[in-house]
Design a protein around this motif. Structure first.
Motif, PDB file in Angstrom:
ATOM      1  N   GLY A  65      -3.897  17.582 -15.155  1.00  0.00           N
ATOM      2  CA  GLY A  65      -4.379  17.988 -16.350  1.00  0.00           C
ATOM      3  C   GLY A  65      -4.821  19.682 -16.131  1.00  0.00           C
ATOM      4  O   GLY A  65      -4.629  20.582 -17.036  1.00  0.00           O
ATOM      5  N   LEU A  66      -5.498  19.655 -14.932  1.00  0.00           N
ATOM      6  CA  LEU A  66      -5.836  21.048 -14.585  1.00  0.00           C
ATOM      7  C   LEU A  66      -4.830  22.056 -14.470  1.00  0.00           C
ATOM      8  O   LEU A  66      -4.571  23.217 -14.759  1.00  0.00           O
ATOM      9  CB  LEU A  66      -6.770  21.197 -13.266  1.00  0.00           C
ATOM     10  N   LEU A  67      -3.723  21.635 -13.636  1.00  0.00           N
ATOM     11  CA  LEU A  67      -2.516  22.497 -13.517  1.00  0.00           C
ATOM     12  C   LEU A  67      -1.847  22.884 -14.797  1.00  0.00           C
ATOM     13  O   LEU A  67      -1.679  23.934 -15.103  1.00  0.00           O
ATOM     14  CB  LEU A  67      -1.414  21.568 -12.653  1.00  0.00           C
ATOM     15  N   ILE A 186      -1.383  24.576  -3.912  1.00  0.00           N
ATOM     16  CA  ILE A 186      -1.663  26.211  -3.610  1.00  0.00           C
ATOM     17  C   ILE A 186      -1.765  26.843  -4.994  1.00  0.00           C
ATOM     18  O   ILE A 186      -2.364  27.681  -5.152  1.00  0.00           O
ATOM     19  CB  ILE A 186      -0.460  26.649  -2.974  1.00  0.00           C
ATOM     20  N   ALA A 187      -0.688  26.228  -6.003  1.00  0.00           N
ATOM     21  CA  ALA A 187      -0.786  26.733  -7.324  1.00  0.00           C
ATOM     22  C   ALA A 187      -2.348  26.495  -8.061  1.00  0.00           C
ATOM     23  O   ALA A 187      -2.712  27.499  -8.640  1.00  0.00           O
ATOM     24  CB  ALA A 187       0.347  26.090  -8.228  1.00  0.00           C
ATOM     25  N   ILE A 192      -7.512  28.239  -9.801  1.00  0.00           N
ATOM     26  CA  ILE A 192      -8.978  28.249  -9.568  1.00  0.00           C
ATOM     27  C   ILE A 192      -9.721  29.509  -9.382  1.00  0.00           C
ATOM     28  O   ILE A 192     -10.810  30.001  -9.954  1.00  0.00           O
ATOM     29  CB  ILE A 192      -9.363  26.982  -8.766  1.00  0.00           C
ATOM     30  N   SER A 193      -9.121  30.207  -8.246  1.00  0.00           N
ATOM     31  CA  SER A 193      -9.709  31.470  -7.947  1.00  0.00           C
ATOM     32  C   SER A 193      -9.488  32.498  -9.189  1.00  0.00           C
ATOM     33  O   SER A 193     -10.638  33.343  -9.412  1.00  0.00           O
ATOM     34  CB  SER A 193      -8.608  32.125  -6.873  1.00  0.00           C
ATOM     35  N   ARG A 194      -8.510  32.596  -9.886  1.00  0.00           N
ATOM     36  CA  ARG A 194      -8.419  33.438 -11.210  1.00  0.00           C
ATOM     37  C   ARG A 194      -9.520  33.299 -11.918  1.00  0.00           C
ATOM     38  O   ARG A 194      -9.934  34.234 -12.679  1.00  0.00           O
ATOM     39  CB  ARG A 194      -7.169  33.322 -11.696  1.00  0.00           C
ATOM     40  N   GLU A 225       3.120  37.162  -4.489  1.00  0.00           N
ATOM     41  CA  GLU A 225       1.969  36.362  -5.456  1.00  0.00           C
ATOM     42  C   GLU A 225       0.823  35.967  -4.391  1.00  0.00           C
ATOM     43  O   GLU A 225      -0.236  35.987  -4.610  1.00  0.00           O
ATOM     44  CB  GLU A 225       2.792  34.909  -6.068  1.00  0.00           C
ATOM     45  N   ASP A 226       1.236  35.400  -3.203  1.00  0.00           N
ATOM     46  CA  ASP A 226       0.350  34.954  -2.040  1.00  0.00           C
ATOM     47  C   ASP A 226      -0.415  36.184  -1.580  1.00  0.00           C
ATOM     48  O   ASP A 226      -1.448  36.042  -1.329  1.00  0.00           O
ATOM     49  CB  ASP A 226       1.087  34.398  -0.903  1.00  0.00           C
TER      50      ASP A 226
END
Length: 320
Positions: A65-67, A186-187, A192-194, A225-226
């Motif tokens: 759901g979060l993805l 990783i995605a 979450i970081s953004r 991206e990384d």
């Protein structure tokens, strides 16, 4: 020359604080649960191995759901609402434990026999913390530490020792798969970081001059991206993060060990998991790799627990 902590060492310090808080919550919330069983209802049966499959199901559905939200939802409200509920629920557990500890240690009262007043006060304090994070994203690390410690303690209290160990093992395999095979972890971390959500703890530092150029060369092998993930503000700031799941699972194991074998066992798990995460983050920071954190953390904790039981208690049998 002034002493300076590396980013990974800051993360390790956050981890240690969270693990001690989990032991604190586990010890004192256990009193509250014993006196107010009707107020503490879990969606699984305590001390049953079958419970781990239900928990794994919840985690998989929640992750999916979060993805989906990260990929398709461009707003902020749903993320903030989900985070608010998580912080409110978890920090309420922490404040219940803190109130019980205050009553027990300093006032020598048995107020934890009266569940409703403590629950209401703790809920009010939990709401205040959640609202504080909503208004001030800068306190993200503090709310993440409180929440992950409290959730880990609750799992350790309610699952029991053997199911907790089994659940931790399953999550280690899942972590390995999610990082190296499907790569969806990783995605998830990037999303979450953004959003600056309290589902991870983070440390960052500003780069300048030669240090900036050296680090940019060091991460040149990463994808664009990384590189954007580990560098912010055009490459002026580097950062490191650790997901709250990597805090919650070892916290669960340490609390379950505390209840089964005593405080020494809980501290042994804490020491071993700290050694595991230190080695992991040290290696990851040198190579700038995305690595699954749970396998070395959980392995370190269980190895140290086994040593403790062998040396100090002569007990290595796992109760089933």
């Amino acid at each position: 020359m002034a002493f300076k902590l590396h980013l990974f060492q800051k993360i390790v310090l956050f981890f240690i604080v969270a693990q001690f808080l989990a032991l604190f919550v586990g010890y004192y919330f256990n009193f509250y649960m014993a006196a107010n069983q009707e107020l503490v209802q879990m969606p699984y049966q305590p001390n049953e191995a079958n419970s781990i499959f239900l928990l794994v199901g919840y985690i998989l559905v929640g992750t999916a759901g979060l993805l989906l939200l990260i990929k398709f939802y461009r707003g902020e409200f749903l993320f903030r609402a989900l985070e608010f509920f998580m912080i409110f629920s978890a920090t309420t557990l922490f404040f219940i434990s803190a109130i019980v500890a205050l009553n027990t240690i300093t006032l020598n009262l048995s107020l934890y026999d009266f569940g409703d007043p403590i629950l209401l006060l703790a809920a009010l304090l939990g709401f205040t913390v959640a609202m504080g994070k909503f208004l001030s994203p800068a306190i993200r690390n503090y709310t993440a530490i409180l929440a992950s410690a409290s959730v880990g303690a609750l799992f350790g209290l309610t699952l029991g020792f053997f199911p907790a160990i089994l659940f931790a093992g399953v999550m280690c395999f899942y972590d390995f798969f999610a990082v190296f095979v499907s790569k969806h972890m990783i995605a998830l971390a990037k999303g979450i970081s953004r959003q600056q959500l309290s589902f991870s703890i983070a440390a960052s530092e500003k780069l300048a001059g030669k240090e900036k150029e050296e680090f940019r060369k060091k991460v040149s092998h990463l994808s664009p991206e990384d590189r954007k993930y580990v560098l912010q503000s055009g490459g002026d700031i580097k950062k490191m993060e650790l997901g709250t799941g990597d805090i919650t699972i070892p916290a669960m194991v340490s609390v379950a060990s505390l209840l089964e074998f005593g405080p020494g066992a809980g501290l042994a798990v804490l020491l071993g998991s700290t050694i595991g995460i230190y080695f992991l983050l040290w290696k990851g920071s040198r190579k700038n790799l995305f690595l699954p954190a749970l396998p070395p953390i959980v392995s370190g904790g269980l190895i140290m627990l086994a040593i403790y039981l062998l040396v100090f208690t002569n007990r290595l049998a796992i109760p089933i």
